[in-house]
Motif scaffolding. Structure first.
Motif, PDB file in Angstrom:
ATOM      1  N   LEU A  68       0.825  -1.203   0.000  1.00  0.00           N
ATOM      2  CA  LEU A  68       0.000   0.000   0.000  1.00  0.00           C
ATOM      3  C   LEU A  68       0.863   1.258   0.000  1.00  0.00           C
ATOM      4  CD1 LEU A  68      -2.921   1.137   0.295  1.00  0.00           C
ATOM      5  CD2 LEU A  68      -2.530   1.116   2.749  1.00  0.00           C
ATOM      6  N   LEU A  69       1.914   1.286   0.806  1.00  0.00           N
ATOM      7  CA  LEU A  69       2.794   2.455   0.849  1.00  0.00           C
ATOM      8  C   LEU A  69       3.553   2.630  -0.458  1.00  0.00           C
ATOM      9  CD1 LEU A  69       4.226   2.404   4.483  1.00  0.00           C
ATOM     10  CD2 LEU A  69       2.599   4.002   3.485  1.00  0.00           C
ATOM     11  N   ILE A  70       4.003   1.535  -1.078  1.00  0.00           N
ATOM     12  CA  ILE A  70       4.702   1.637  -2.367  1.00  0.00           C
ATOM     13  C   ILE A  70       3.762   2.212  -3.425  1.00  0.00           C
ATOM     14  CG2 ILE A  70       5.710   0.277  -4.238  1.00  0.00           C
ATOM     15  CD1 ILE A  70       6.913  -1.544  -2.073  1.00  0.00           C
ATOM     16  N   ALA A  71       2.517   1.727  -3.477  1.00  0.00           N
ATOM     17  CA  ALA A  71       1.553   2.242  -4.452  1.00  0.00           C
ATOM     18  C   ALA A  71       1.252   3.717  -4.195  1.00  0.00           C
ATOM     19  CB  ALA A  71       0.274   1.415  -4.394  1.00  0.00           C
ATOM     20  N   LEU A  72       1.131   4.100  -2.940  1.00  0.00           N
ATOM     21  CA  LEU A  72       0.841   5.486  -2.604  1.00  0.00           C
ATOM     22  C   LEU A  72       2.011   6.394  -2.968  1.00  0.00           C
ATOM     23  CD1 LEU A  72      -1.344   7.249  -1.325  1.00  0.00           C
ATOM     24  CD2 LEU A  72      -0.218   6.912   0.858  1.00  0.00           C
ATOM     25  N   PHE A  73       3.230   5.949  -2.675  1.00  0.00           N
ATOM     26  CA  PHE A  73       4.418   6.718  -3.058  1.00  0.00           C
ATOM     27  C   PHE A  73       4.490   6.887  -4.568  1.00  0.00           C
ATOM     28  CE2 PHE A  73       6.737   5.992   1.054  1.00  0.00           C
ATOM     29  CZ  PHE A  73       6.998   7.320   1.294  1.00  0.00           C
ATOM     30  N   LEU A  97       2.110  15.909  -0.701  1.00  0.00           N
ATOM     31  CA  LEU A  97       2.752  14.682  -0.233  1.00  0.00           C
ATOM     32  C   LEU A  97       2.461  14.460   1.250  1.00  0.00           C
ATOM     33  CD1 LEU A  97       4.684  12.361  -0.998  1.00  0.00           C
ATOM     34  CD2 LEU A  97       6.539  13.822  -0.223  1.00  0.00           C
ATOM     35  N   GLU A  98       2.573  15.520   2.045  1.00  0.00           N
ATOM     36  CA  GLU A  98       2.287  15.390   3.478  1.00  0.00           C
ATOM     37  C   GLU A  98       0.814  15.070   3.715  1.00  0.00           C
ATOM     38  OE1 GLU A  98       2.544  18.152   7.469  1.00  0.00           O
ATOM     39  OE2 GLU A  98       3.897  18.568   5.805  1.00  0.00           O
ATOM     40  N   TRP A  99      -0.082  15.700   2.949  1.00  0.00           N
ATOM     41  CA  TRP A  99      -1.519  15.460   3.106  1.00  0.00           C
ATOM     42  C   TRP A  99      -1.883  14.034   2.705  1.00  0.00           C
ATOM     43  CZ3 TRP A  99      -5.131  14.403  -0.800  1.00  0.00           C
ATOM     44  CH2 TRP A  99      -6.451  14.396  -0.382  1.00  0.00           C
ATOM     45  N   ALA A 100      -1.240  13.515   1.633  1.00  0.00           N
ATOM     46  CA  ALA A 100      -1.575  12.168   1.146  1.00  0.00           C
ATOM     47  C   ALA A 100      -1.027  11.081   2.071  1.00  0.00           C
ATOM     48  CB  ALA A 100      -1.037  11.974  -0.268  1.00  0.00           C
TER      49      ALA A 100
END
Length: 195
Positions: A68-73, A97-100
């Motif tokens: 999930l973190l890789i996809a979000l990044f 980036l901070e908000w997401a």
């Protein structure tokens, strides 16, 4: 025709129905309840069974969380790259980036690691003080800002964190909002002899 009271009913009061008796003793004072715990105090230890369940769930959820973190990044990076090339935004992309990433922390609060599983039920504040000291002693002298997440100082509370931080030359960052139940942002001034 008036009825006579039965022997099982109480006798009628000798004072007016809505009045108070003149010579009755005052009721005893209520005991004071302890004040509610502050957000800055140590969190109470969780149950052993709850910690074990959380630890098992942590192990099962960890691979999904990494994906999930890789996809979000990747999504934020792609959007930011297009935004910077086409619109020449700089600061708004950092805010985006901070908000997401704020709703998806690197380490969810409910996770329990083996280290926490061993020490939380014991209620060992020295373990948490050492853990905070280890986190604050790690940055290089040039680093002037950092943050400590709640799981690191859970057993000593944010107040204990600030005491340990002061010993290492850190203080709360005045530009960041204080969230003692989530994380505490710290700042220190660089000493002239460490440059």
């Amino acid at each position: 025709m008036p009825t006579t009271p039965s022997p099982s009913s109480p006798p009628p009061p000798t004072y007016a129905p809505y009045g108070q008796p003149g010579n009755a003793a005052a009721p005893p004072p209520r005991p004071k309840s302890p004040p509610p715990p502050s957000d800055w105090d140590p969190a109470p230890p969780r149950s052993r069974a709850g910690l074990i369940v959380r630890h098992v769930c942590t192990l099962l959820y960890f691979p999904f969380h990494v994906l999930l973190l890789i996809a979000l990044f990747a999504a934020v990076y792609a959007f930011g790259l297009v935004g910077e090339l086409l619109i020449f935004f700089d600061k708004p992309m950092l805010r985006l980036l901070e908000w997401a990433l704020d709703p998806f922390p690197f380490r969810p609060r409910w996770w329990v690691t083996p280290r926490e599983l061993r020490h939380e039920r014991a209620g060992d504040p020295e373990f948490y003080r050492g853990w905070v000291g280890e986190q604050l002693g790690r940055p290089k002298p040039a680093v002037t800002t950092t943050f400590i997440r709640f799981h690191v100082y859970r057993g000593i509370g944010a107040r204990g964190l600030l005491e340990v931080a002061a010993e290492h030359g850190w203080q709360p960052d005045p530009d960041r909002r204080l969230r003692p139940l989530r994380q505490v942002h710290l700042i220190r001034t660089a000493r002239p002899d460490t440059r």
